[in-house]
Design a protein around this motif. Structure first.
Motif, PDB file in Angstrom:
ATOM      1  N   GLU A 258     -14.973 -26.166 -14.126  1.00  0.00           N
ATOM      2  CA  GLU A 258     -13.957 -27.084 -13.600  1.00  0.00           C
ATOM      3  C   GLU A 258     -12.528 -26.643 -13.921  1.00  0.00           C
ATOM      4  O   GLU A 258     -11.569 -27.260 -13.437  1.00  0.00           O
ATOM      5  CB  GLU A 258     -14.183 -28.513 -14.116  1.00  0.00           C
ATOM      6  CG  GLU A 258     -14.359 -28.627 -15.618  1.00  0.00           C
ATOM      7  CD  GLU A 258     -15.823 -28.667 -16.032  1.00  0.00           C
ATOM      8  OE1 GLU A 258     -16.629 -27.876 -15.478  1.00  0.00           O
ATOM      9  OE2 GLU A 258     -16.153 -29.464 -16.932  1.00  0.00           O
ATOM     10  N   ASP A 259     -12.362 -25.578 -14.701  1.00  0.00           N
ATOM     11  CA  ASP A 259     -11.042 -25.008 -14.929  1.00  0.00           C
ATOM     12  C   ASP A 259     -10.641 -24.055 -13.806  1.00  0.00           C
ATOM     13  O   ASP A 259      -9.504 -23.566 -13.781  1.00  0.00           O
ATOM     14  CB  ASP A 259     -11.003 -24.254 -16.259  1.00  0.00           C
ATOM     15  CG  ASP A 259     -11.175 -25.159 -17.464  1.00  0.00           C
ATOM     16  OD1 ASP A 259     -11.911 -24.769 -18.393  1.00  0.00           O
ATOM     17  OD2 ASP A 259     -10.581 -26.260 -17.478  1.00  0.00           O
ATOM     18  N   THR A 260     -11.567 -23.776 -12.910  1.00  0.00           N
ATOM     19  CA  THR A 260     -11.280 -22.883 -11.791  1.00  0.00           C
ATOM     20  C   THR A 260     -10.143 -23.439 -10.944  1.00  0.00           C
ATOM     21  O   THR A 260     -10.204 -24.588 -10.489  1.00  0.00           O
ATOM     22  CB  THR A 260     -12.527 -22.679 -10.923  1.00  0.00           C
ATOM     23  OG1 THR A 260     -13.525 -22.002 -11.705  1.00  0.00           O
ATOM     24  CG2 THR A 260     -12.215 -21.873  -9.684  1.00  0.00           C
ATOM     25  N   ALA A 261      -9.119 -22.627 -10.739  1.00  0.00           N
ATOM     26  CA  ALA A 261      -7.937 -23.069  -9.998  1.00  0.00           C
ATOM     27  C   ALA A 261      -6.963 -21.900  -9.888  1.00  0.00           C
ATOM     28  O   ALA A 261      -7.131 -20.871 -10.556  1.00  0.00           O
ATOM     29  CB  ALA A 261      -7.251 -24.237 -10.715  1.00  0.00           C
ATOM     30  N   VAL A 262      -5.951 -22.101  -9.061  1.00  0.00           N
ATOM     31  CA  VAL A 262      -4.790 -21.220  -9.091  1.00  0.00           C
ATOM     32  C   VAL A 262      -3.834 -21.805 -10.131  1.00  0.00           C
ATOM     33  O   VAL A 262      -3.501 -22.995 -10.063  1.00  0.00           O
ATOM     34  CB  VAL A 262      -4.110 -21.114  -7.722  1.00  0.00           C
ATOM     35  CG1 VAL A 262      -2.864 -20.241  -7.830  1.00  0.00           C
ATOM     36  CG2 VAL A 262      -5.075 -20.550  -6.690  1.00  0.00           C
ATOM     37  N   TYR A 263      -3.431 -20.988 -11.058  1.00  0.00           N
ATOM     38  CA  TYR A 263      -2.535 -21.422 -12.138  1.00  0.00           C
ATOM     39  C   TYR A 263      -1.114 -20.947 -11.815  1.00  0.00           C
ATOM     40  O   TYR A 263      -0.898 -19.760 -11.564  1.00  0.00           O
ATOM     41  CB  TYR A 263      -3.009 -20.870 -13.475  1.00  0.00           C
ATOM     42  CG  TYR A 263      -4.197 -21.625 -14.027  1.00  0.00           C
ATOM     43  CD1 TYR A 263      -5.445 -21.518 -13.415  1.00  0.00           C
ATOM     44  CD2 TYR A 263      -4.066 -22.459 -15.125  1.00  0.00           C
ATOM     45  CE1 TYR A 263      -6.533 -22.246 -13.898  1.00  0.00           C
ATOM     46  CE2 TYR A 263      -5.145 -23.174 -15.630  1.00  0.00           C
ATOM     47  CZ  TYR A 263      -6.381 -23.058 -14.998  1.00  0.00           C
ATOM     48  OH  TYR A 263      -7.460 -23.778 -15.480  1.00  0.00           O
TER      49      TYR A 263
ATOM     50  N   GLN B 154       4.293 -17.388  -8.344  1.00  0.00           N
ATOM     51  CA  GLN B 154       3.451 -17.266  -7.159  1.00  0.00           C
ATOM     52  C   GLN B 154       2.027 -17.766  -7.398  1.00  0.00           C
ATOM     53  O   GLN B 154       1.302 -18.049  -6.440  1.00  0.00           O
ATOM     54  CB  GLN B 154       3.411 -15.803  -6.698  1.00  0.00           C
ATOM     55  CG  GLN B 154       4.738 -15.291  -6.188  1.00  0.00           C
ATOM     56  CD  GLN B 154       5.199 -16.057  -4.964  1.00  0.00           C
ATOM     57  OE1 GLN B 154       4.460 -16.240  -3.999  1.00  0.00           O
ATOM     58  NE2 GLN B 154       6.435 -16.549  -5.008  1.00  0.00           N
ATOM     59  N   GLY B 155       1.624 -17.826  -8.636  1.00  0.00           N
ATOM     60  CA  GLY B 155       0.279 -18.298  -8.955  1.00  0.00           C
ATOM     61  C   GLY B 155      -0.675 -17.155  -9.251  1.00  0.00           C
ATOM     62  O   GLY B 155      -0.534 -16.053  -8.716  1.00  0.00           O
TER      63      GLY B 155
END
Length: 125
Positions: A88-93, A117-118
């Motif tokens: 659930e930490d999967t994301a664009v940071y 930009q991420g």
């Protein structure tokens, strides 16, 4: 010209660790807040962690105890150490700075908000 250059994202298995870095470049005089936001597919961007210029930190509840944010003021750099990663930490940071003062040819400039930009973080189960 001011830029935020992010690095450190990637693919990791659940339980693993990653360290994100974000360096602000340009004629920067000061930065009040440096932060990491994240945006998962289909969800709104949310604050993961922030650190003020005096070292005060704030974390999203779900990352407390697992993520550590830090900054090097002399290098205008912020880090996010992420341990015990979960799917659930999967994301664009996204790196974010708030209250940034810079020097330009025509004088001082002020940025309320400035974004990188991420960088993609993917945690597999």
């Amino acid at each position: 010209q001011v830029q935020l250059v992010e690095s450190g994202g990637g693919l990791v298995q659940a339980g693993g660790s990653l360290r994100l870095s974000c360096a602000a470049s340009g004629s920067i005089r000061s930065i009040n807040v440096m932060a990491w936001y994240r945006q998962a597919p289909g969800k709104q961007r949310e604050l993961a962690a922030l650190v003020t210029n005096t070292g005060t930190t704030n974390y999203k509840d779900s990352v407390k105890g697992r993520f550590t944010i830090s900054r090097e003021n002399a290098r205008n750099t912020v880090y996010l150490q992420m341990n015990s990663l979960k799917p659930e930490d999967t994301a664009v940071y996204y790196c974010n700075v708030q209250g940034m003062q810079t020097m330009t040819e025509s004088g001082m400039a002020w940025y309320d908000n400035f974004w990188g930009q991420g960088t993609q973080v993917t945690v597999s189960s």
